[in-house]
Design a protein around this motif. Structure first.
Motif, PDB file in Angstrom:
ATOM      1  N   ASN A  45      69.688  31.068 -50.198  1.00 22.62           N
ATOM      2  CA  ASN A  45      68.473  31.517 -50.881  1.00 22.62           C
ATOM      3  C   ASN A  45      67.244  30.706 -50.478  1.00 22.62           C
ATOM      4  OD1 ASN A  45      69.593  33.599 -52.633  1.00 22.62           O
ATOM      5  ND2 ASN A  45      70.773  31.903 -53.460  1.00 22.62           N
ATOM      6  N   LYS A  46      67.211  30.253 -49.259  1.00 19.80           N
ATOM      7  CA  LYS A  46      66.084  29.465 -48.776  1.00 19.80           C
ATOM      8  C   LYS A  46      64.795  30.277 -48.877  1.00 19.80           C
ATOM      9  CE  LYS A  46      66.245  26.244 -45.313  1.00 19.80           C
ATOM     10  NZ  LYS A  46      66.575  25.826 -43.972  1.00 19.80           N
ATOM     11  N   GLN A  47      63.742  29.633 -49.380  1.00 11.82           N
ATOM     12  CA  GLN A  47      62.412  30.228 -49.575  1.00 11.82           C
ATOM     13  C   GLN A  47      62.400  31.337 -50.622  1.00 11.82           C
ATOM     14  OE1 GLN A  47      59.776  28.739 -48.325  1.00 11.82           O
ATOM     15  NE2 GLN A  47      61.161  27.316 -47.320  1.00 11.82           N
ATOM     16  N   LYS A  48      63.410  31.421 -51.467  1.00 11.47           N
ATOM     17  CA  LYS A  48      63.430  32.403 -52.552  1.00 11.47           C
ATOM     18  C   LYS A  48      63.476  31.730 -53.922  1.00 11.47           C
ATOM     19  CE  LYS A  48      66.113  35.631 -49.777  1.00 11.47           C
ATOM     20  NZ  LYS A  48      67.425  36.272 -49.645  1.00 11.47           N
ATOM     21  N   LEU A  49      63.785  30.467 -53.963  1.00 11.97           N
ATOM     22  CA  LEU A  49      63.918  29.760 -55.225  1.00 11.97           C
ATOM     23  C   LEU A  49      62.557  29.252 -55.694  1.00 11.97           C
ATOM     24  CD1 LEU A  49      67.145  27.724 -54.419  1.00 11.97           C
ATOM     25  CD2 LEU A  49      66.951  29.853 -55.692  1.00 11.97           C
ATOM     26  N   TRP A  50      62.431  29.062 -57.009  1.00 13.14           N
ATOM     27  CA  TRP A  50      61.173  28.648 -57.593  1.00 13.14           C
ATOM     28  C   TRP A  50      60.668  27.339 -56.992  1.00 13.14           C
ATOM     29  CZ3 TRP A  50      57.044  30.252 -59.735  1.00 13.14           C
ATOM     30  CH2 TRP A  50      56.204  29.389 -60.433  1.00 13.14           C
ATOM     31  N   LYS A  51      61.538  26.388 -56.762  1.00 18.47           N
ATOM     32  CA  LYS A  51      61.085  25.105 -56.233  1.00 18.47           C
ATOM     33  C   LYS A  51      60.487  25.227 -54.834  1.00 18.47           C
ATOM     34  CE  LYS A  51      65.586  23.531 -54.596  1.00 18.47           C
ATOM     35  NZ  LYS A  51      66.597  22.502 -54.769  1.00 18.47           N
ATOM     36  N   HIS A  52      60.792  26.298 -54.127  1.00 17.21           N
ATOM     37  CA  HIS A  52      60.241  26.499 -52.793  1.00 17.21           C
ATOM     38  C   HIS A  52      58.906  27.250 -52.812  1.00 17.21           C
ATOM     39  CE1 HIS A  52      64.697  26.347 -51.532  1.00 17.21           C
ATOM     40  NE2 HIS A  52      64.158  25.156 -51.374  1.00 17.21           N
ATOM     41  N   ILE A  53      58.672  28.052 -53.850  1.00 18.08           N
ATOM     42  CA  ILE A  53      57.468  28.898 -53.858  1.00 18.08           C
ATOM     43  C   ILE A  53      56.502  28.573 -54.984  1.00 18.08           C
ATOM     44  CG2 ILE A  53      58.682  30.794 -52.734  1.00 18.08           C
ATOM     45  CD1 ILE A  53      58.739  32.186 -55.502  1.00 18.08           C
ATOM     46  N   LYS A  54      56.794  27.594 -55.821  1.00 11.12           N
ATOM     47  CA  LYS A  54      55.941  27.345 -56.982  1.00 11.12           C
ATOM     48  C   LYS A  54      54.530  26.915 -56.605  1.00 11.12           C
ATOM     49  CE  LYS A  54      57.445  22.650 -57.915  1.00 11.12           C
ATOM     50  NZ  LYS A  54      58.109  21.800 -58.898  1.00 11.12           N
ATOM     51  N   HIS A  55      54.350  26.319 -55.437  1.00  7.61           N
ATOM     52  CA  HIS A  55      53.015  25.892 -55.028  1.00  7.61           C
ATOM     53  C   HIS A  55      52.073  27.088 -54.847  1.00  7.61           C
ATOM     54  CE1 HIS A  55      54.978  26.822 -51.177  1.00  7.61           C
ATOM     55  NE2 HIS A  55      53.754  27.079 -50.729  1.00  7.61           N
TER      56      HIS A  55
END
Length: 63
Positions: A45-55
């Motif tokens: 799930n790379k680049q799909k999780l909140w920690k990756h897109i929250k910015h």
């Protein structure tokens, strides 16, 4: 065969050490299994999780 005898003599001969070996082995297995499944999940799930897109969605704080 010498290794098996050594393992039996040290870890499996007495009930208390056998039980401790089982408990410690279960804890270590659980920890390794948990970390490996989390790693696989994050890789899939790379680049799909909140920690990756929250910015992209959070506003900077004014402090």
């Amino acid at each position: 065969m010498a290794l098996a005898k050594q393992v039996y003599r040290v870890l499996l001969r007495r009930t208390a050490t056998f039980a401790l070996t089982v408990v410690v082995g279960a804890l270590l297995f659980e920890r390794a299994f948990d970390q490996s499944t989390d790693s696989i999940f994050e890789h899939i799930n790379k680049q799909k999780l909140w920690k990756h897109i929250k910015h992209k969605y959070e506003e900077p704080r004014d402090e």
